[in-house]
Design a protein around this motif. Structure first.
Motif, PDB file in Angstrom:
ATOM      1  N   ASP A   1       0.819  -1.215   0.000  1.00  0.00           N
ATOM      2  CA  ASP A   1       0.000   0.000   0.000  1.00  0.00           C
ATOM      3  C   ASP A   1       0.856   1.270   0.000  1.00  0.00           C
ATOM      4  N   ALA A   2       0.925   1.929  -1.168  1.00  0.00           N
ATOM      5  CA  ALA A   2       1.679   3.192  -1.262  1.00  0.00           C
ATOM      6  C   ALA A   2       0.732   4.389  -1.245  1.00  0.00           C
ATOM      7  N   THR A   3      -0.505   4.166  -0.762  1.00  0.00           N
ATOM      8  CA  THR A   3      -1.434   5.304  -0.640  1.00  0.00           C
ATOM      9  C   THR A   3      -0.763   6.378   0.204  1.00  0.00           C
ATOM     10  N   CYS A   4      -0.766   7.602  -0.277  1.00  0.00           N
ATOM     11  CA  CYS A   4      -0.147   8.691   0.479  1.00  0.00           C
ATOM     12  C   CYS A   4      -0.846   8.831   1.846  1.00  0.00           C
ATOM     13  N   PRO A   5      -0.090   8.999   2.923  1.00  0.00           N
ATOM     14  CA  PRO A   5      -0.721   9.126   4.245  1.00  0.00           C
ATOM     15  C   PRO A   5      -1.753  10.270   4.307  1.00  0.00           C
ATOM     16  N   THR A   6      -1.532  11.308   3.523  1.00  0.00           N
ATOM     17  CA  THR A   6      -2.495  12.425   3.519  1.00  0.00           C
ATOM     18  C   THR A   6      -3.812  12.000   2.874  1.00  0.00           C
ATOM     19  N   VAL A   7      -3.720  11.217   1.814  1.00  0.00           N
ATOM     20  CA  VAL A   7      -4.934  10.713   1.151  1.00  0.00           C
ATOM     21  C   VAL A   7      -5.622   9.703   2.073  1.00  0.00           C
ATOM     22  N   LYS A   8      -4.826   8.865   2.720  1.00  0.00           N
ATOM     23  CA  LYS A   8      -5.379   7.870   3.641  1.00  0.00           C
ATOM     24  C   LYS A   8      -6.218   8.562   4.724  1.00  0.00           C
ATOM     25  N   LYS A   9      -5.710   9.710   5.203  1.00  0.00           N
ATOM     26  CA  LYS A   9      -6.437  10.463   6.227  1.00  0.00           C
ATOM     27  C   LYS A   9      -7.819  10.887   5.710  1.00  0.00           C
ATOM     28  N   SER A  10      -7.874  11.344   4.460  1.00  0.00           N
ATOM     29  CA  SER A  10      -9.163  11.743   3.869  1.00  0.00           C
ATOM     30  C   SER A  10     -10.098  10.544   3.763  1.00  0.00           C
ATOM     31  N   GLN A  11      -9.534   9.385   3.361  1.00  0.00           N
ATOM     32  CA  GLN A  11     -10.380   8.185   3.229  1.00  0.00           C
ATOM     33  C   GLN A  11     -10.996   7.814   4.578  1.00  0.00           C
ATOM     34  N   ILE A  12     -10.155   7.836   5.616  1.00  0.00           N
ATOM     35  CA  ILE A  12     -10.629   7.440   6.949  1.00  0.00           C
ATOM     36  C   ILE A  12     -11.653   8.454   7.474  1.00  0.00           C
ATOM     37  N   LYS A  13     -11.368   9.721   7.225  1.00  0.00           N
ATOM     38  CA  LYS A  13     -12.294  10.785   7.666  1.00  0.00           C
ATOM     39  C   LYS A  13     -13.656  10.610   6.978  1.00  0.00           C
ATOM     40  N   ALA A  14     -13.630  10.333   5.665  1.00  0.00           N
ATOM     41  CA  ALA A  14     -14.880  10.173   4.916  1.00  0.00           C
ATOM     42  C   ALA A  14     -15.699   9.026   5.511  1.00  0.00           C
ATOM     43  N   ARG A  15     -15.026   7.920   5.792  1.00  0.00           N
ATOM     44  CA  ARG A  15     -15.742   6.763   6.349  1.00  0.00           C
ATOM     45  C   ARG A  15     -16.334   7.094   7.718  1.00  0.00           C
ATOM     46  N   SER A  16     -15.558   7.807   8.535  1.00  0.00           N
ATOM     47  CA  SER A  16     -16.045   8.115   9.876  1.00  0.00           C
ATOM     48  C   SER A  16     -17.237   9.094   9.817  1.00  0.00           C
ATOM     49  N   LEU A  17     -17.187  10.053   8.899  1.00  0.00           N
ATOM     50  CA  LEU A  17     -18.320  10.995   8.782  1.00  0.00           C
ATOM     51  C   LEU A  17     -19.596  10.270   8.354  1.00  0.00           C
ATOM     52  N   ILE A  18     -19.443   9.344   7.410  1.00  0.00           N
ATOM     53  CA  ILE A  18     -20.619   8.584   6.941  1.00  0.00           C
ATOM     54  C   ILE A  18     -21.207   7.788   8.111  1.00  0.00           C
ATOM     55  N   HIS A  19     -20.336   7.163   8.886  1.00  0.00           N
ATOM     56  CA  HIS A  19     -20.819   6.381  10.037  1.00  0.00           C
ATOM     57  C   HIS A  19     -21.526   7.260  11.043  1.00  0.00           C
TER      58      HIS A  19
END
Ligand code: SF4
Length: 294
Positions: free
Chosen positions: A97-115
């Motif tokens: 997984d070479a996903t940029c840590p900054t992008v990863k943060k957005s992904q996790i934030k998006a999931r948490s907001l939806i929840h």
């Protein structure tokens, strides 16, 4: 003719990390495993060519092989959807997984907001890999490309769900003023809109350095891949500031009349390697080199 480089230019942390991971994977797997990236690792044709020569293959996610057992698949800096990740794992791929840590943060934030029951607006380019990846974490999010689209989308949501809890996320490479414009358009319908700052520091730094450089030069070259969102954004900013500006991927694309300008600026996107920046800088200041690179 004088050449001035932007104070900040070239590879960002996320791209450098992905390139290093790919180099290490190719070396470690030599002759034993096949190594793939899902889509091009970065938006730079020269770097991709070098990797191809070293045996790194590019997978098309719409035509994945049946069996990826004992293959290494590198997820690029833009990230991918969790669904695609599980498809690759089911096919037997070893994921790196070479996903940029900054992008990863957005992904996790998006999931948490939806929840937490939010309706998410996602500001960015609908078909960009990063935006598609984040949508995978928040499938109901509403992608908006500009303030006009944000207004229309917010109005439609307001009609069906006027009390919705809303939040705004942005593609990491969006220009801050554009993000602000989109936020204002949504805010008119949802005054409690939570605006999440997802703009990457590397993007801000390169855009800020470019804005600083623009008034000092008579013409500007933005070095980088034509497919690179942040490189194209740099070009758009320079042009919006009234500069004569060109995006060049290789020395052969340097406009022939460039040396007629007394001061030329040089900026580069976050996926542009140092060697290319140096080659373009040399070619601009040396007429012979421009011809050699044609
Ligand atoms: S521009 Fe920012 S978010 Fe994108 S890869 Fe680079 S560091 Fe990561």
């Amino acid at each position: 003719m004088k050449l001035i480089k932007a104070e900040v230019l070239g590879y960002c942390m996320g791209v450098r990390r992905a390139v290093t991971m790919a180099e290490e994977a190719v070396k470690a797997a030599a002759g034993v495993h096949r190594v793939y990236t899902l889509g091009p690792l970065i938006h730079n044709p020269q770097v991709l060519e070098q990797f191809r020569d070293q045996g790194l293959e590019v997978l098309d996610e719409t035509a994945l092989p049946e069996d990826l057992t004992s293959s290494i698949v590198i997820i690029r800096a833009h990230g991918i959807t969790p669904h695609l990740e599980s498809i690759l794992a089911c096919k037997g791929a070893r994921l790196m997984d070479a996903t940029c840590p900054t992008v990863k943060k957005s992904q996790i934030k998006a999931r948490s907001l939806i929840h937490r029951g939010y309706r998410i607006f996602l500001a960015g380019e609908r078909y960009h890999g990063e935006v598609i990846g984040i949508q995978g974490y928040a499938p109901s999010c509403l992608v908006v490309a500009d303030p006009g689209e944000a207004r229309e989308t917010a109005e439609a949501l307001y009609r069906s769900a006027p009390t919705a809890k809303t939040a705004l996320l942005g593609q990491t490479t969006i220009a801050p003023d554009e993000y602000q414009g989109i936020a204002q358009a949504i805010h008119a319908y949802f005054p409690h809109l939570e605006i999440i700052d997802t703009i990457c520091k590397a993007t801000r730094d390169r855009q800020y350095a470019l804005r600083k450089l623009c008034p000092q030069v008579d013409a500007l070259l933005v070095v980088g891949g034509k497919e690179s969102a942040n490189t194209r954004r740099l070009l758009a900013i320079a042009q919006a500031l009234g500069n004569q500006a060109w995006l060049v991927e290789r020395a052969a694309e340097i406009p022939p009349g460039i040396r007629a300008y007394p001061v030329v600026g040089l900026a580069a996107g976050a996926s542009t390697p140092d060697e290319l920046i140096d080659r373009i800088a040399k070619a601009v200041t040396n007429r012979t080199l421009i011809r050699e690179n044609l």
